[in-house]
Design an enzyme around this catalytic site. Structure first.
Site, PDB file in Angstrom:
ATOM      1  N   CYS A   7      -5.227  -0.277  -4.310  1.00 39.92           N
ATOM      2  CA  CYS A   7      -4.490   0.450  -3.231  1.00 39.92           C
ATOM      3  C   CYS A   7      -3.476  -0.557  -2.865  1.00 39.92           C
ATOM      4  O   CYS A   7      -3.829  -1.716  -2.622  1.00 39.92           O
ATOM      5  CB  CYS A   7      -5.206   0.732  -1.990  1.00 39.92           C
ATOM      6  SG  CYS A   7      -4.511   0.820  -0.596  1.00 39.92           S
TER       7      CYS A   7
ATOM      8  N   CYS B 149      -5.592   5.610   3.097  1.00 44.84           N
ATOM      9  CA  CYS B 149      -4.104   5.235   3.601  1.00 44.84           C
ATOM     10  C   CYS B 149      -3.043   5.928   2.942  1.00 44.84           C
ATOM     11  O   CYS B 149      -1.923   5.862   3.573  1.00 44.84           O
ATOM     12  CB  CYS B 149      -3.912   3.702   3.819  1.00 44.84           C
ATOM     13  SG  CYS B 149      -3.705   3.102   2.185  1.00 44.84           S
TER      14      CYS B 149
ATOM     15  N   GLU C  16     -51.694  -6.339 -19.990  1.00 44.42           N
ATOM     16  CA  GLU C  16     -50.492  -7.139 -20.635  1.00 44.42           C
ATOM     17  C   GLU C  16     -49.162  -6.226 -20.216  1.00 44.42           C
ATOM     18  O   GLU C  16     -49.459  -5.021 -19.881  1.00 44.42           O
ATOM     19  CB  GLU C  16     -50.425  -7.269 -21.990  1.00 44.42           C
ATOM     20  CG  GLU C  16     -51.682  -7.303 -22.565  1.00 44.42           C
ATOM     21  CD  GLU C  16     -52.155  -7.356 -24.258  1.00 44.42           C
ATOM     22  OE1 GLU C  16     -51.272  -6.512 -24.863  1.00 44.42           O
ATOM     23  OE2 GLU C  16     -53.044  -7.444 -24.823  1.00 44.42           O
TER      24      GLU C  16
ATOM     25  N   TYR D  50     -42.988 -10.955 -29.435  1.00 50.71           N
ATOM     26  CA  TYR D  50     -44.388 -11.249 -28.595  1.00 50.71           C
ATOM     27  C   TYR D  50     -45.608 -10.402 -29.476  1.00 50.71           C
ATOM     28  O   TYR D  50     -45.469  -9.400 -29.799  1.00 50.71           O
ATOM     29  CB  TYR D  50     -44.464 -10.706 -27.359  1.00 50.71           C
ATOM     30  CG  TYR D  50     -43.690 -11.484 -26.143  1.00 50.71           C
ATOM     31  CD1 TYR D  50     -44.289 -12.936 -26.106  1.00 50.71           C
ATOM     32  CD2 TYR D  50     -43.054 -10.994 -25.432  1.00 50.71           C
ATOM     33  CE1 TYR D  50     -43.922 -13.560 -24.861  1.00 50.71           C
ATOM     34  CE2 TYR D  50     -42.487 -11.929 -24.476  1.00 50.71           C
ATOM     35  CZ  TYR D  50     -42.732 -13.254 -24.339  1.00 50.71           C
ATOM     36  OH  TYR D  50     -42.276 -13.929 -23.333  1.00 50.71           O
TER      37      TYR D  50
ATOM     38  N   CYS E  17      -4.366  -0.541   5.262  1.00 55.60           N
ATOM     39  CA  CYS E  17      -5.297   0.327   4.766  1.00 55.60           C
ATOM     40  C   CYS E  17      -6.784   0.153   5.480  1.00 55.60           C
ATOM     41  O   CYS E  17      -7.205  -1.021   5.325  1.00 55.60           O
ATOM     42  CB  CYS E  17      -5.648   0.222   3.358  1.00 55.60           C
ATOM     43  SG  CYS E  17      -6.806   1.128   2.451  1.00 55.60           S
TER      44      CYS E  17
ATOM     45  N   ASP F 276     -40.485  -3.500 -24.157  1.00 57.66           N
ATOM     46  CA  ASP F 276     -39.728  -2.317 -24.589  1.00 57.66           C
ATOM     47  C   ASP F 276     -38.907  -2.755 -25.738  1.00 57.66           C
ATOM     48  O   ASP F 276     -37.679  -2.980 -25.661  1.00 57.66           O
ATOM     49  CB  ASP F 276     -38.867  -1.885 -23.328  1.00 57.66           C
ATOM     50  CG  ASP F 276     -38.365  -0.153 -23.510  1.00 57.66           C
ATOM     51  OD1 ASP F 276     -39.083   0.308 -24.445  1.00 57.66           O
ATOM     52  OD2 ASP F 276     -38.008  -0.044 -22.756  1.00 57.66           O
TER      53      ASP F 276
ATOM     54  N   LYS G 262     -47.129   3.517 -17.438  1.00 58.82           N
ATOM     55  CA  LYS G 262     -45.648   3.524 -17.473  1.00 58.82           C
ATOM     56  C   LYS G 262     -45.182   3.642 -16.085  1.00 58.82           C
ATOM     57  O   LYS G 262     -45.723   4.042 -15.020  1.00 58.82           O
ATOM     58  CB  LYS G 262     -45.293   4.671 -18.243  1.00 58.82           C
ATOM     59  CG  LYS G 262     -45.571   4.916 -19.711  1.00 58.82           C
ATOM     60  CD  LYS G 262     -45.084   3.978 -20.888  1.00 58.82           C
ATOM     61  CE  LYS G 262     -43.562   4.565 -21.024  1.00 58.82           C
ATOM     62  NZ  LYS G 262     -43.716   5.609 -22.055  1.00 58.82           N
TER      63      LYS G 262
ATOM     64  N   LYS H  64     -46.203  -3.838 -21.157  1.00 57.85           N
ATOM     65  CA  LYS H  64     -45.693  -2.991 -22.075  1.00 57.85           C
ATOM     66  C   LYS H  64     -44.252  -3.442 -22.542  1.00 57.85           C
ATOM     67  O   LYS H  64     -43.268  -2.841 -21.974  1.00 57.85           O
ATOM     68  CB  LYS H  64     -45.772  -1.520 -21.844  1.00 57.85           C
ATOM     69  CG  LYS H  64     -45.593  -0.736 -23.000  1.00 57.85           C
ATOM     70  CD  LYS H  64     -46.099   0.721 -22.793  1.00 57.85           C
ATOM     71  CE  LYS H  64     -45.993   1.599 -24.015  1.00 57.85           C
ATOM     72  NZ  LYS H  64     -44.762   1.600 -24.729  1.00 57.85           N
TER      73      LYS H  64
ATOM     74  N   CYS I 295      -3.687   6.266  -2.410  1.00 59.53           N
ATOM     75  CA  CYS I 295      -5.290   5.761  -1.812  1.00 59.53           C
ATOM     76  C   CYS I 295      -5.742   6.922  -0.897  1.00 59.53           C
ATOM     77  O   CYS I 295      -4.922   7.399  -0.157  1.00 59.53           O
ATOM     78  CB  CYS I 295      -5.020   4.338  -0.984  1.00 59.53           C
ATOM     79  SG  CYS I 295      -6.215   3.957   0.144  1.00 59.53           S
TER      80      CYS I 295
HETATM   81  S1  IVH Z   1     -51.004  -2.157 -28.296  1.00 54.36           S
HETATM   82  C1  IVH Z   1     -53.806   0.714 -30.641  1.00 54.36           C
HETATM   83  N1  IVH Z   1     -49.715  -3.637 -26.539  1.00 54.36           N
HETATM   84  O1  IVH Z   1     -46.275   0.469 -27.241  1.00 54.36           O
HETATM   85  C2  IVH Z   1     -52.848  -0.168 -29.545  1.00 54.36           C
HETATM   86  N2  IVH Z   1     -48.623  -1.882 -27.606  1.00 54.36           N
HETATM   87  O2  IVH Z   1     -47.625   3.501 -28.072  1.00 54.36           O
HETATM   88  C3  IVH Z   1     -51.499  -0.591 -30.187  1.00 54.36           C
HETATM   89  N3  IVH Z   1     -46.095  -1.677 -26.859  1.00 54.36           N
HETATM   90  O3  IVH Z   1     -45.683   1.497 -30.501  1.00 54.36           O
HETATM   91  C4  IVH Z   1     -50.551  -0.901 -29.494  1.00 54.36           C
HETATM   92  N4  IVH Z   1     -46.179  -3.334 -25.589  1.00 54.36           N
HETATM   93  O4  IVH Z   1     -44.662  -0.878 -29.678  1.00 54.36           O
HETATM   94  C5  IVH Z   1     -49.771  -2.633 -27.473  1.00 54.36           C
HETATM   95  N5  IVH Z   1     -48.733  -4.986 -24.963  1.00 54.36           N
HETATM   96  C6  IVH Z   1     -48.781  -4.068 -25.717  1.00 54.36           C
HETATM   97  C7  IVH Z   1     -47.597  -3.533 -26.198  1.00 54.36           C
HETATM   98  C8  IVH Z   1     -47.648  -2.229 -27.060  1.00 54.36           C
HETATM   99  C9  IVH Z   1     -45.453  -2.566 -26.234  1.00 54.36           C
HETATM  100  C10 IVH Z   1     -45.799  -0.492 -27.787  1.00 54.36           C
HETATM  101  C11 IVH Z   1     -45.807  -0.545 -29.013  1.00 54.36           C
HETATM  102  C12 IVH Z   1     -46.512   0.706 -29.666  1.00 54.36           C
HETATM  103  C13 IVH Z   1     -46.536   1.490 -28.344  1.00 54.36           C
HETATM  104  C14 IVH Z   1     -47.941   2.230 -28.247  1.00 54.36           C
END
Ligand code: IVH
Length: 788
Positions: free
Chosen positions: A430, A415, A115, A227, A436, A119, A318, A117, A412
């Site tokens: 400028c 020039c 999945e 999500y 120029c 932010d 990451k 991650k 400038c």
């Molecule tokens: S699973 C035990 N899935 O990442 C696992 N976390 O350090 C529980 N996060 O604070 C988390 N996308 O905010 C999971 N697809 C995803 C995620 C996700 C972002 C964040 C979440 C959590 C941190 C984990």
């Protein structure tokens, strides 16, 4: 009682309908009703709930708009702790993780649910008997804060679960985030609010800050989304046995689950996913900072368990950081085509997201002031995709004692011309324009571009080489280039690049190239007034303005000497454009370039007397109204012009005389102080002079002036012509005063149909619109040329 039964049903039906619309809009991305219809349903439900408070329910969509603010958030103990993930930053770390999982389970290639991650901010949502009852932040993992009222405002979060196979008690875990578009729109609004609304540093801070609001009505205005990615506690119901199936079930219950989730086998599969998502990262509508690999088999997850607060069965992979810290070594100014002076930070080289960054844009002087960036400062730089890296903020603790605030240089760096910033403008420029060098290379490319002088084959590389070796100082030099110049330039460029071609063939290729370029340059000599005006690259003068100017004034000699108030007689030319044109022509260097162009054989094929359209506006009153003196409206300007037909009298008029002529006390005061400002009397005299000249030119051309043969007519081109390209035909027709439109209607004056004309010709015949063939068009153009 009899009446409340149907009302209760009505309310329930409305709630279901509204929540269904929310789900379709925010989760499925497939809306089925208009915003207006949605609002109507909401108002209807609100009215029912107001009249029947006993019907109010926790899952009503009316509760999303924001409850009353609270003093503080209550503490919530998570039924199942919210844990965090271990991080991997390299392929090796991922391989290590997968190997260990495999060894523990006795599998060689374990299967993972993979999945993005997200932010944002992790939250937990609690549902009892299918109804949302509480939502909390992660906090320390054991206890978080109750932000239910804020979460309710997020329409992607269901207030009531769909379907019926959900556990009686259910905790859903996921991420609240701020989509990039919403973040950008928010900041645009904040910038326009002149400090009333604070800008957000990035979407993650935006999401976190929004959820921490004690007043849910504020949260309700923030563009937040959600999500789902896991379950917490779940009691009283059957659950799937794999993570991927759990996500599928969450979707069925009405939660948004990213369409980017997938499954991957072994380390190789995981790393492939990482690369695939990484490649899409910049184009996603939300920020992500990596991907997450989760063992798909839930029984196997339980078997592996946890170390401390992190699961053994999952890991976050990451992306390299998009933000890095580095030092500002200098702040330079870069000059663009229009002279825009952009302050640029020269940085100690730093790797950001895998790319070495040595420069970052600071946009403009205001931005430098806002960030208070100084030479010597340590700053955070950010890079997102292909966009130019930018300085996000200064680290104030690390500022050296001697660092001084930065200021835009007065001259400038290329020039030496003055850098000026007009009142109310963000951008400083400028003033050297075509003198120029930095602006010149850019200006040359624009000059040669297709819609300008249309010089085929004069690309970026050649322009730069020609400029570098001193063959092109100004656009006019183009018309003095010889075949020998080009070959010589090519030889020097090859020498510089160490690619000296010795073969006879290479020599032939080079001379062919040079011949073609000379021919293309030669061909461009004969042009239209509008193209030439556009090609000069005057600020704010696009093709449309160039055409309008050409049409009204008819000759370069007239246009190049017009003071700005007269330029404003052209519709759509406002203050800004008129000043830009005036200031372009006020530069001696630019006037020289025009002289040179005309002397080296550039020939304008369609010059004509001022157009009759100008006639009505050639009045002193219009010029007075164009000056922008406060209180001097068109009507008052008219009265003033009538009272002072002689300019001398007007220039010497006393306050009382102006008032007697019909000006208000204020307007009279403004006019006198306007005349008192430097250069204004001279400007007004110039205006009168130009006014006379234009009138005379009109008289010379016969009372009517040059009424262009196709003035007021709308023409449509269709099919292909043999002797003209579509653009050329369009330019010729426009030069004769026609408006060239894209589609046929009853208002079309005539249609020019070439070969293989299609539906536009049919339409013309259907509407009885006149149709011309190519021969007729050419004959017309020729006879019109003879007349002008
Ligand atoms: S699973 C035990 N899935 O990442 C696992 N976390 O350090 C529980 N996060 O604070 C988390 N996308 O905010 C999971 N697809 C995803 C995620 C996700 C972002 C964040 C979440 C959590 C941190 C984990």
């Amino acid at each position: 009682m009899n009446r409340t039964v149907p009302v209760a049903e009505q309310a329930a039906a409305l709630r279901a309908r509204i929540e269904d619309a929310n789900h379709r809009y925010h989760v499925l991305d497939d809306p089925d009703i208009s915003d207006a219809e949605y609002d109507r349903l909401m108002r209807e439900l609100e009215a029912i709930e107001a009249a029947h408070p006993e019907l109010a329910s926790a899952d009503s969509p009316t509760r999303r708009v924001g409850a009353a603010p609270s003093r503080e958030f209550a503490e919530v103990t998570h039924a199942v702790p919210m844990l965090s993930l271990a991080n991997a930053f390299s392929d090796e770390e991922v391989e290590d993780f997968v190997r260990k999982v495999g060894e523990r389970l006795g599998l060689s290639e374990p299967l993972f649910s993979v999945e993005p991650k997200f932010d944002g901010l992790a939250i937990s949502l609690r549902y009892e008997r299918g109804v949302f009852v509480q939502g909390a932040t992660r906090g320390d993992g054991e206890r978080g804060e109750d932000v239910s009222a804020n979460l309710r405002t997020i329409r992607a979060i269901p207030l009531r679960l769909r379907g019926s196979d959900w556990p009686q008690l259910l905790e859903v875990r996921g991420e609240v985030y701020m989509p990039r578009a919403g973040f950008a729109a928010w900041n645009a609004k904040a910038l326009a609010s002149a400090g009333k609304i604070k800008t957000l540093a990035n979407p993650r801070n935006g999401a976190a800050g929004s959820l921490r609001q004690l007043d849910p009505r504020i949260t309700a205005q923030r563009p937040l989304a959600f999500y789902a990615y896991a379950l917490g506690a779940a009691e009283g119901g059957d659950l799937p046995t794999s993570h991927a199936a759990t996500l599928q079930r969450l979707r069925q219950w009405g939660f948004p689950v990213s369409s980017l989730v997938d499954r991957a086998q072994g380390a190789r599969g995981c790393l492939e996913y990482f690369a695939r998502i990484g490649a899409q990262r910049d184009t996603l509508p939300f920020d992500i900072d990596g991907v997450v690999y989760k063992l798909d088999d839930l029984a196997a997850q339980r078997e592996l368990g946890f170390v401390g607060r992190t699961p053994r069965w999952a890991i976050a992979h990451k992306f390299p950081a998009q933000e890095q810290q580095t030092r500002v070594e200098a702040i330079d100014v870069q000059i663009g085509r229009t002279g825009a002076a952009t302050p640029t930070a020269r940085l100690a080289p730093v790797s950001v997201g895998g790319v070495t960054v040595t420069n970052a844009t600071l946009h403009n002087a205001d931005q430098v002031a806002r960030l208070d960036v100084r030479v010597g400062d340590t700053v955070i730089v950010r890079r997102a995709g292909d966009v130019i890296p930018e300085v996000v903020r200064v680290v104030p603790e690390l500022r050296p004692a001697q660092a001084r605030p930065w200021q835009m240089p007065e001259a400038c760096p290329i020039c030496g011309s003055a850098i000026v910033r007009e009142d109310g403008e963000v951008v400083a420029r400028c003033s050297g324009e075509l003198t120029c060098a930095a602006q010149r290379a850019q200006a040359l490319l624009h000059f040669a571009s297709r819609r300008a002088m249309d010089i085929d084959g004069l690309g970026e590389r050649y322009v730069e080489d020609l400029a570098e070796f001193g063959y092109l100082r100004s656009v006019a030099d183009l018309y003095r280039l010889t075949l020998d110049d080009l070959l010589e330039m090519k030889r020097r460029a090859d020498e510089r690049d160490g690619t000296t071609p010795e073969t006879v063939k290479a020599g032939k290729v080079a001379s062919k190239w040079a011949e073609n370029l000379i021919a293309a340059i030669d061909h461009s000599r004969r042009t239209t007034l509008a193209r030439l005006l556009y090609a000069l690259g005057i600020g704010h003068v696009g093709e449309g303005t160039a055409k309008a100017l050409a049409l009204r004034f008819g000759s370069i000699e007239r246009i190049r000497h017009l003071p700005w108030p007269l330029l404003k007689l052209v519709p759509d030319v406002g203050d800004e454009v008129a000043h830009a044109i005036d200031s372009f022509f006020s530069q001696a260097g630019n006037q020289r370039v025009i002289d040179d162009l005309l002397a080296s054989g550039v020939e304008i094929s369609d010059e004509h007397a001022p157009s009759s359209k100008l006639r009505a506006s050639l009045e002193l009153s219009n010029v007075l109204a164009a000056l922008g003196v406060p209180g001097l409206s068109e009507k008052r300007a008219h009265m003033l012009a009538a009272a002072f037909p002689q300019i001398q009298a007007l220039l010497g008029a006393q306050h009382a005389q102006l008032v007697a002529a019909g000006l208000s006390d204020d307007a009279a005061g403004h006019f006198i102080s306007w005349l008192g400002r430097a250069g204004h009397v001279a400007l007004l005299r110039r205006c009168i002079q130009s006014l006379h000249e234009l009138r005379e030119a009109l008289v010379d051309a016969g009372e009517e002036g040059a009424s262009l043969p196709l003035e007021g007519q709308t023409v449509v081109l269709t099919g292909s012509l043999v002797s003209l390209t579509r653009d050329e035909a369009k330019a010729r027709l426009e030069a004769l005063g026609a408006k060239v439109a894209g589609s046929v209607s009853k208002k079309t004056s005539f249609v020019v149909a070439g070969s293989e004309a299609g539906s536009k010709l049919d339409k013309a015949q259907e509407l009885g619109v006149e149709v011309w063939d190519e021969a007729r068009l050419l004959a017309f153009i020729r006879s019109a040329d003879l007349r002008t």
